[in-house]
Design a protein around this motif. Structure first.
Motif, PDB file in Angstrom:
ATOM      1  N   PHE A  92       3.348   7.059  -1.101  1.00 49.77           N
ATOM      2  CA  PHE A  92       2.967   5.661  -0.920  1.00 49.77           C
ATOM      3  C   PHE A  92       2.317   5.123  -2.198  1.00 49.77           C
ATOM      4  O   PHE A  92       2.526   3.972  -2.573  1.00 49.77           O
ATOM      5  N   LYS A  93       1.565   5.979  -2.889  1.00 56.24           N
ATOM      6  CA  LYS A  93       0.946   5.577  -4.156  1.00 56.24           C
ATOM      7  C   LYS A  93       2.004   5.337  -5.218  1.00 56.24           C
ATOM      8  O   LYS A  93       1.902   4.377  -5.994  1.00 56.24           O
ATOM      9  N   LEU A  94       3.024   6.163  -5.273  1.00 57.22           N
ATOM     10  CA  LEU A  94       4.096   5.961  -6.253  1.00 57.22           C
ATOM     11  C   LEU A  94       4.746   4.597  -6.071  1.00 57.22           C
ATOM     12  O   LEU A  94       5.010   3.881  -7.041  1.00 57.22           O
ATOM     13  N   ASP A  97       2.216   1.788  -7.097  1.00 58.30           N
ATOM     14  CA  ASP A  97       2.080   1.710  -8.553  1.00 58.30           C
ATOM     15  C   ASP A  97       3.297   1.046  -9.184  1.00 58.30           C
ATOM     16  O   ASP A  97       3.167   0.235 -10.100  1.00 58.30           O
ATOM     17  N   ARG A  98       4.458   1.378  -8.679  1.00 59.64           N
ATOM     18  CA  ARG A  98       5.696   0.780  -9.235  1.00 59.64           C
ATOM     19  C   ARG A  98       5.764  -0.714  -8.912  1.00 59.64           C
ATOM     20  O   ARG A  98       6.160  -1.525  -9.756  1.00 59.64           O
ATOM     21  N   LEU A  99       5.385  -1.093  -7.711  1.00 59.15           N
ATOM     22  CA  LEU A  99       5.360  -2.517  -7.356  1.00 59.15           C
ATOM     23  C   LEU A  99       4.337  -3.273  -8.207  1.00 59.15           C
ATOM     24  O   LEU A  99       4.584  -4.416  -8.601  1.00 59.15           O
ATOM     25  N   SER A 133      -4.177   1.037   1.895  1.00 61.64           N
ATOM     26  CA  SER A 133      -4.452  -0.394   1.828  1.00 61.64           C
ATOM     27  C   SER A 133      -3.611  -1.077   0.754  1.00 61.64           C
ATOM     28  O   SER A 133      -3.008  -2.135   0.993  1.00 61.64           O
ATOM     29  N   ASP A 134      -3.544  -0.478  -0.421  1.00 60.72           N
ATOM     30  CA  ASP A 134      -2.747  -1.045  -1.510  1.00 60.72           C
ATOM     31  C   ASP A 134      -1.266  -1.081  -1.134  1.00 60.72           C
ATOM     32  O   ASP A 134      -0.582  -2.087  -1.355  1.00 60.72           O
ATOM     33  N   PHE A 135      -0.765  -0.001  -0.555  1.00 58.38           N
ATOM     34  CA  PHE A 135       0.637   0.049  -0.151  1.00 58.38           C
ATOM     35  C   PHE A 135       0.946  -1.052   0.869  1.00 58.38           C
ATOM     36  O   PHE A 135       1.932  -1.779   0.732  1.00 58.38           O
ATOM     37  N   LEU A 136       0.118  -1.177   1.884  1.00 58.71           N
ATOM     38  CA  LEU A 136       0.359  -2.189   2.920  1.00 58.71           C
ATOM     39  C   LEU A 136       0.279  -3.605   2.364  1.00 58.71           C
ATOM     40  O   LEU A 136       1.072  -4.472   2.752  1.00 58.71           O
TER      41      LEU A 136
END
Length: 172
Positions: A92-94, A97-99, A133-136
């Motif tokens: 999910f972090k990958l 970060d890419r977004l 949280s960042d992913f969502l």
């Protein structure tokens, strides 16, 4: 360094599948996506064997495809109308970060429809609130509902996931 084999019984696996289906509401019309190697307990039991037993369409992708371009995971979800997928927290972090990189560079056009996603299980390592949280936040424009995130915990000794948070709320 020495591999340890956890022995699973047919009966234990079938009982786990029935319990997971009841708790998570799995249906034959679901579509699951796994991009991690099937030598891990979640891909083999929670993805593959569960899906075979329940008659769920399953998609398996080589890990290096997603690791080399994490947004391919979202492409596959969109293209195949995936309802269930999973990753350890790092996946999910990958994506996040890419977004974030794309938003800073006005890169690749992102027009995914991920509104069909029911659960994105986060398991296999520690689930961290900042990553979730960042992913969502970053995937909300594509239709990912905050309750789609499903933190889970399990052990191979109990046929994989034994707890699921199906009403996840980043605010709680």
């Amino acid at each position: 360094g020495v591999p340890k084999c956890i022995q699973e019984t047919h009966r234990g696996i079938i009982h786990h599948i029935h319990g997971a289906r009841q708790f998570n509401g799995y249906k034959p019309e679901n579509v699951s996506l796994n991009w991690l190697p099937v030598d891990h307990v979640v891909p083999i039991l929670t993805s593959h064997l569960k899906d075979v037993y329940l008659g769920v369409q399953q998609i398996h992708v080589k890990s290096d495809i997603i690791l080399s371009d994490p947004l391919r995971w979202l492409d596959l979800m969109h293209n195949h109308r995936v309802t269930h997928t999973w990753s350890p927290n790092f996946g999910f972090k990958l994506v996040s970060d890419r977004l974030a990189q794309l938003s800073q560079t006005n890169g690749r056009s992102c027009e995914w429809d991920l509104s069909c996603m029911e659960f994105m299980m986060n398991a296999g390592e520690q689930v961290t609130l900042p990553v979730v949280s960042d992913f969502l936040t970053r995937t909300a424009p594509f239709g990912i509902h905050p309750n789609a995130m499903q933190p889970a915990f399990g052990m191979a000794e109990v046929c994989t996931c034994m707890t699921y948070q199906n009403n996840f709320n980043v605010q709680d």
